[in-house]
Design a protein around this motif. Sequence first.
Motif, PDB file in Angstrom:
ATOM      1  N   PRO B 175      60.915 -17.426 -14.630  1.00  0.00           N
ATOM      2  CA  PRO B 175      60.892 -15.959 -14.571  1.00  0.00           C
ATOM      3  C   PRO B 175      62.258 -15.392 -14.956  1.00  0.00           C
ATOM      4  N   GLU B 236      58.410  -8.661 -22.281  1.00  0.00           N
ATOM      5  CA  GLU B 236      58.566  -8.221 -20.890  1.00  0.00           C
ATOM      6  C   GLU B 236      59.423  -6.961 -20.809  1.00  0.00           C
ATOM      7  N   PRO B 590      52.966 -15.819 -14.818  1.00  0.00           N
ATOM      8  CA  PRO B 590      53.675 -14.676 -14.232  1.00  0.00           C
ATOM      9  C   PRO B 590      53.545 -13.427 -15.096  1.00  0.00           C
TER      10      PRO B 590
END
Lengths: 281, 597
Positions: B175, B236, B590
């Motif tokens: 992450p 992201e 994720p």
Amino acid sequence: MTDTTTATVDNAPAPGTPLLQASNVVMRFGGLTAVNDVSLTVNTGEIIGLIGPNGAGKTTFFNCLTGLYVPTEGTVTYKGATLPPKPHKVTQAGMARTFQNIRLFHNMTVLENVLVGRHTRTKEGLISAILRGPGYRREEADSRAKAMEYLDFVGLANKAGTLARNLPYGEQRKLEVARALASEPGLLLLDEPTAGMNPQETRATEELVFAVRDRGIAVLVIEHDMRFIFNLCDRVAVLVQGQKLVEGDAATVQGDERVVAAYLGTPYEGNADSTTPEENQ
Amino acid sequence: MTDTLQIRPEAAAAPKPAIPLPTAAARAVTAAGAVLTAASAFLSWTYSSQFPGDLTLSGYPGGLQWITFTGGLLTLVYLLVGYGTPGLRGLAPGGAEGTTVILAVGAAASTWFTLIAISVELGGLANLTTGGWVAGIASLLAVVGALGLPRDGQHPQGHRLGALLYPGKRPELAPAKRLAPAFEVGIVLLTLAAALGVFAYGVDTSYAELFAGFLILAGFAAWALNRSGDFARLGEIMQRHRVLATVGAFVAAGLFPFTQTSSNAEANANLGVSILIFAATALGLNIVVGLAGLLDLGYVAFLGVGAYTAALVSGAAGTAFNVQFPFWAAALLGAVVSGIFGVLLGAPTLRVRGDYLAIVTLGFGEIFRIVVQNLDGTSGPNVTNGAIGISNVPDLNIFGFDFGSAHSFGPFDIGRFANYFELMLIFTAIIVLVFARSANSRIGRAWVAIREDETAATAMGINGFRFKLLAFALGATLAGLAGTVFVHVNYSIVPDTFQFAGPTPPNSAFLLAAVVIGGMGTVSGPLVGASLFFLLQAKLSFLHDYQLLLFGITLILFMRFRPEGIIPNRRRQLEFHESQTEDGQEGPTPELRTAEA
């Protein structure tokens, strides 16, 4: 076997007014009569079981109730009104179902699946979706809150963002129930909710069905698991070769020798052709 | 070496490099190769200035040499990332070594493409000077060096040669840490600027060799950035700054005509506006195909309906109705008429499912073209002027702004096609807004539910037919809207433009391919796919009939290696690469979790 839950059944709200009434439903596919003259009544607050050997016509009967098939003869009424022969209108009217072979929207998330279940209880159309006015936002937020509530109810709130296909089998079944509940039904139809489950999962499903009933929703359930059905149901109807053999509480059905015959075969060799067991008696 | 490949994955914690070199030596060789490759761009590669771009000059790169230079530089950068250079470490979260291999191969491929092109066009290797040979050998040296670097990806078993050269699959990303907001905003803006730069460069490539070289390097660079994990990270960040990214993307696109200052600025702006029209139409098709899952093979007909409607009320000479509507009215009318046609075609056809629907829509698409062809006064009433079509469609004039003539804004001259580019950009923004908002709503969820399982969707109270018809009508409306601009940009309109398949877009097959290759169900997918296809078609026109062959090969390669499209829908990515998550951990990645939140 029945003794384990008699107490629970006693706690159930007293059977009220008739909710679903199927009278003399006949379903023929060409020359094959899959459902023959079956009548069934489900009252408010009841859990009704529908059992029968494979190929007895249980799912066909179910499909007649939910508008997937139009019965060849007979009528189905819900809250006194004849049900329209369109599945989406049946759901709109207040009957929601699950499927024997799980039919989730596999590539949508768990939350999205339940949101689809909210479809009939929400109204916003294309224009308001594009304009995103305050009404739309309110309804969407409300929908999401309700959907989370149903997920919480079946115990999947922590998996809201997971793809439905990635859920383990038992949880997929739960999600189907949550999705059906999201349409705020008065009657929930469960088609073999414990198929492929281990005893613990079956037990959990039992609890879930009771919890659904306690929310004031009547339940009609098809099942092969006798222990499950006799624990759960206020009344059980037995369907054999498209006909309703017997209907009554667990003891009545279990004690009926025609039911035993239908499942285990007749003790004497009569005629070997495909006449109904009733005629064999 | 073959032994390495047979080791079970758990045993092969650190797989040996494809070429057994000490790591330090491999780094040195790669660095030398990359630097030399970049430097060779400053040498002369050939004696004759007949090869386009003039590669005869020493001291200044020309044309294709810029491609080689960029390739060498990118290889060097990722080599330094892998070396742990401070300040660069964050650039390759998914591993720098595999990325370096891809970039080195890309640089070598584009360099050798140039060398081969020179030899073929000028007749023999003798046309290469020392500089050319230096470039060729240096780029290969970088590849050899990069293959000697320690491997950092997940490598498949078996397939000896393939496994040896394959740079490995990207390992699971940890992450990401959030960066400072200002820094993230900076990254978003920089990315948009870079995207604009790459796109503008690609459009401006004035000869096919340069475009091919550009495409080779761009393709490898895109693969490399995907392998390095940079694209995932960028995605992201873009997701976190969605509004800025979207608005910024449109602003960047709006700046495109201002980047075109060369003599072919108008031609490039024409290309730009055609791409936008094609892309906007593809986005409309994406509602039908990507969201509702209805295979429509006659979709280009709706572009035609919008275009013909706008042409008929444009006041063009020789049309059946001698009227001239203001453009806003013509655009609305085009969209509405197209939407009505969508309903008319959908109402009977949407009662069939799957393959049958595809065939029926294919038929309707052809019917449109043939009907329009026959409304010529002899076979039927004269409405569309038959096969000759409607020509001399007048230029638009909105609030006194004449789209037909050039305008200057400060130092920039904005020509006719650039005017239309900006207009079409506004239309595209509207179409993107409609798509995005309808997709992410009760309506969009109903569409996806129908696509996933129509029986279950109807059991959930969704009126399947009605929502499929809505998808059909909305898709048609958006295509019609694009069509109204289309006809003004092109001056004229003929029925033959609206075929099922043909060598030039727009046609239904190209539109569908743009949606599928771009990424079904996404906003940016069809835009990227449409741009790619349109550019390929426009820039590689020297291939003539072989273009369709190339088109076919592209489709096959994409469907084999990236079935979810260039920009995958997060749902579909999981669908096609399920095995990854299955033997990894259960549950979603994720990324998915954050995307939903």
